[in-house]
Design an enzyme around this catalytic site. Structure first.
Site, short mmCIF file in Angstrom:
data_model
loop_
_atom_site.label_atom_id
_atom_site.label_comp_id
_atom_site.label_asym_id
_atom_site.label_seq_id
_atom_site.Cartn_x
_atom_site.Cartn_y
_atom_site.Cartn_z
N GLU A 65 0.86 -1.19 0.00
CA GLU A 65 0.00 0.00 0.00
C GLU A 65 0.89 1.23 0.00
OE1 GLU A 65 -3.65 0.03 2.53
OE2 GLU A 65 -2.88 -1.88 3.21
N HIS A 113 -7.69 10.03 4.76
CA HIS A 113 -7.43 9.02 3.73
C HIS A 113 -7.76 9.64 2.38
CE1 HIS A 113 -7.43 5.30 1.50
NE2 HIS A 113 -7.08 4.62 2.56
N ARG A 153 -0.16 9.16 2.67
CA ARG A 153 -1.48 9.78 2.72
C ARG A 153 -1.45 11.28 2.94
NH1 ARG A 153 -4.27 4.99 6.23
NH2 ARG A 153 -3.92 3.46 4.60
N HIS A 182 -9.78 9.85 8.72
CA HIS A 182 -9.65 8.38 8.72
C HIS A 182 -9.08 7.84 10.02
CE1 HIS A 182 -9.04 4.43 6.99
NE2 HIS A 182 -7.73 4.48 7.19
N ARG A 202 0.62 8.11 9.96
CA ARG A 202 0.69 6.65 10.04
C ARG A 202 0.88 6.00 8.68
NH1 ARG A 202 -3.11 2.52 9.39
NH2 ARG A 202 -4.85 3.98 9.28
#
Ligand code: FAD
Ligand code: SIN
Length: 536
Positions: free
Chosen positions: A113, A234, A295, A356, A398
């Site tokens: 990801e 997100h 992100r 998110h 994160r």
């Protein structure tokens, strides 16, 4: 036997409940809505971690990717420890019954990801969270030492002595949503696993239970909250008129999905789609990683593009990918999109950034014990794990699929600490516990609808405390939140408690803390971006 109360039935709460119960504790899990309703249940992408203990190169890369995503703000020691513990904890999940996807050779099908430089994410197609939640819940339901109470909302922690600088928690007030009463729960230890607070924002990927209750409750009891300005947006939540938030997993971009503005998409189409779609994507202007940048970078890039074009969303393009494979890999996303006439692998998907994940939260030590804001000691008998806590693992942003990992690692540590100290914990204070607000319950009335106040809070947070901030907007948000706080306090003092009132009180308090933390942070780092900061 000593009794531990766990607030929250997501991955952190349930994993700790099982461990504590196996260690001999009497366990009571209280949860605000149905047992499964949690962010965990909606997690799509997966859980990051190296299973093979001897793969030190892989672990080094995971550490580096986490530190890079965290923008130099992670606690490096915590990152190293969590990454090293990942294999054992993921094996624990497998032993509980979680089925991660395997390939035709029976090996785990690992994916990638945003922000990751290797494939280390285990998944259960696009329903990883549901798979984890279902496995943990079915074990917990059948465990003789675990009591599970749905529709029970943790309201406030009971301190042994409110006036002392040293803090010790001896119980919990809980609002029973069905009976509409506040009950006093005696307990020898409390674990807060109440998740994050995406519901503070109008557009969020989080379910309705994510109202930051645990953070507010801990704060009122004297806990230190840290890094609250780092709210992760997100980049790809579905911009469709759905009745609940829906995420389009970053794993779709890991599979090759590309972000484009509508005009970039139209241009690509007029060129007969012969050129690579990534060559048309605005994301390249912002990062070499293009649509798989971290992100913070992507959410800001989209925000900027939308401001520039005046459009309401960007597009996630998948039509250049193998349609059959894509639909096989993301069945839940495909089913959701079909309801809106969108076919995965055929049609562009409208997406926008949405709140998110709360990177900040209750400051805890390496055992998940909560730090006292007054003197830096621990608050006795109180633990916080999962998204409600801030361990330092995620720094200022994160890395994808590190949240489930951190939750399971700290859940294990907190329960191990309770296991080791079980004999020291037993209290006999039931008779001493005060009733909730024993002094202020006369003449309470029903309160008026709070829907408009809630909308006002969400709208303010979204507009003024979102992806891109400014001093002016933050100050405006703070003024508005201070007014709302006064209003809510008046209602609180004169009204019969309800779930909306309890949640609004918590959300206002946490909103104020987020805004103040954002104002205090004078450099732009990770998820915090203020256009008035000098280094922008
Ligand atoms: P949660 O799972 O949110 O559980 C919190 C629990 O507390 C719930 O049961 C809730 O009802 C309860 N609760 C809340 N307030 C109270 C109260 N006052 N009293 C009693 N109970 C209360 N992370 C990853 O690592 N990988 C992913 O692929 C991933 N995908 C995601 C997709 C989505 C759509 C979302 C929203 C998040 C995703 N995340 C992912 C983040 C991750 O799912 C969460 O951070 C993680 O599940 C948090 O677990 P938790 O146990 O701390 O909290
Ligand atoms: C996703 O699937 O995109 C969410 C992963 C995460 O939040 O870690």
């Amino acid at each position: 036997m000593p009794r531990v109360v766990l607030a929250g039935s997501g991955i952190a709460g349930l994993f700790a409940a099982l461990n504590c119960a196996d260690a001999g504790w009497d366990v009571c899990v209280i949860t605000k809505q149905s047992l499964e309703e949690s962010s965990t249940n909606y997690a799509q992408g997966g859980i990051a971690g190296i299973l093979d203990k001897t793969n030190s190169e892989g672990k080094e890369i995971h550490i580096k990717d986490t530190l890079d995503a965290g923008d130099g703000y992670c606690d490096e020691n915590v990152v190293q420890e969590v990454v090293n513990e990942a294999g054992d904890r993921i094996r624990d999940l497998i032993n509980v019954g979680v089925n991660f996807q395997t390939d035709s050779d029976g090996n785990f099908d690992l994916i990638k990801e945003g922000g990751h430089s290797q494939k280390i994410i285990l998944h259960s197609k696009d329903s990883t969270g549901k798979e984890i939640e279902t496995a943990l819940l079915s074990k917990a339901i059948n465990h003789p030492k675990i009591e599970l109470l749905s529709n029970h909302l943790a309201l406030d922690l009971i301190l042994k002595d409110r006036t002392s600088k040293d803090k010790e928690i001896i119980g919990l007030w809980v609002y029973d949503i069905e009976k509409k009463i506040v009950e006093t729960f005696p307990t020898d230890a409390i674990i807060l696993a109440t998740g994050g607070g995406g519901q503070l924002f109008s557009r969020t990927t989080n379910p309705s239970v994510a109202t930051a209750d645990g953070m507010a409750m801990a704060y009122r009891a004297g806990a230190k909250l840290i890094d609250m300005e780092f709210v992760q947006f997100h980049p790809t939540s579905a911009a469709l008129d759905s009745d609940r938030p829906f995420l389009i997993s970053e794993a779709v971009r890991g599979f090759g999905g590309i972000l484009m503005t509508t005009s970039e998409y139209n241009l690509w189409k007029t060129h007969n789609s012969s050129k690579k779609p990534e060559d048309y994507s605005f994301t390249r202007k912002y990062s070499d990683l293009g649509s798989l940048a971290t992100r913070d970078i992507l959410a800001r890039a989209i925000d900027q593009e939308l401001n520039f074009s005046g459009e309401e969303h960007v597009l996630l393009i998948t039509e250049h990918l193998d349609q059959i494979e894509l639909q096989k890999r993301f069945p839940a996303i495909n089913t959701f999109l079909l309801k809106y006439g969108i076919t995965l692998g055929v049609d562009p998907i409208p997406v926008v950034p949405a709140a998110h994940y709360f990177v900040g939260g209750i400051s805890v030590n390496k055992l998940g014990q909560v730090i006292n804001d007054l003197n830096g000691t621990i608050i006795k008998r109180l633990y916080a794990i999962g998204e409600v806590a801030c361990t330092g693992m995620h720094g200022a942003n994160r890395l994808a699929s590190n949240s489930l990992l951190e939750a399971v690692v700290y859940s294990s540590r907190a329960s191990l600490n309770l296991r080791e100290n079980i004999s020291k914990y037993h209290l006999d204070l039931e008779k001493e516990l005060p009733d909730w607000r024993a002094d202020g319950l006369e003449n309470l009335r029903e309160h008026y609808s709070l829907i408009d106040d809630l909308k006002y809070l969400k709208m303010t947070m979204t507009r003024d405390v979102g992806v891109v901030r400014s001093d002016r907007r933050l100050n405006r948000a703070l003024r508005r939140m201070n007014l709302l706080e006064k209003e809510v306090k008046m209602v609180w003092n004169s009204s019969i408690p309800t779930r909306p009132l309890i949640e609004l009180r918590n959300m206002v308090q946490i909103a104020q803390i987020i805004i103040q933390s954002a104002l205090n942070r004078t450099e732009n780092i990770g998820l915090h971006y203020n256009e008035d900061n000098i280094n922008h």
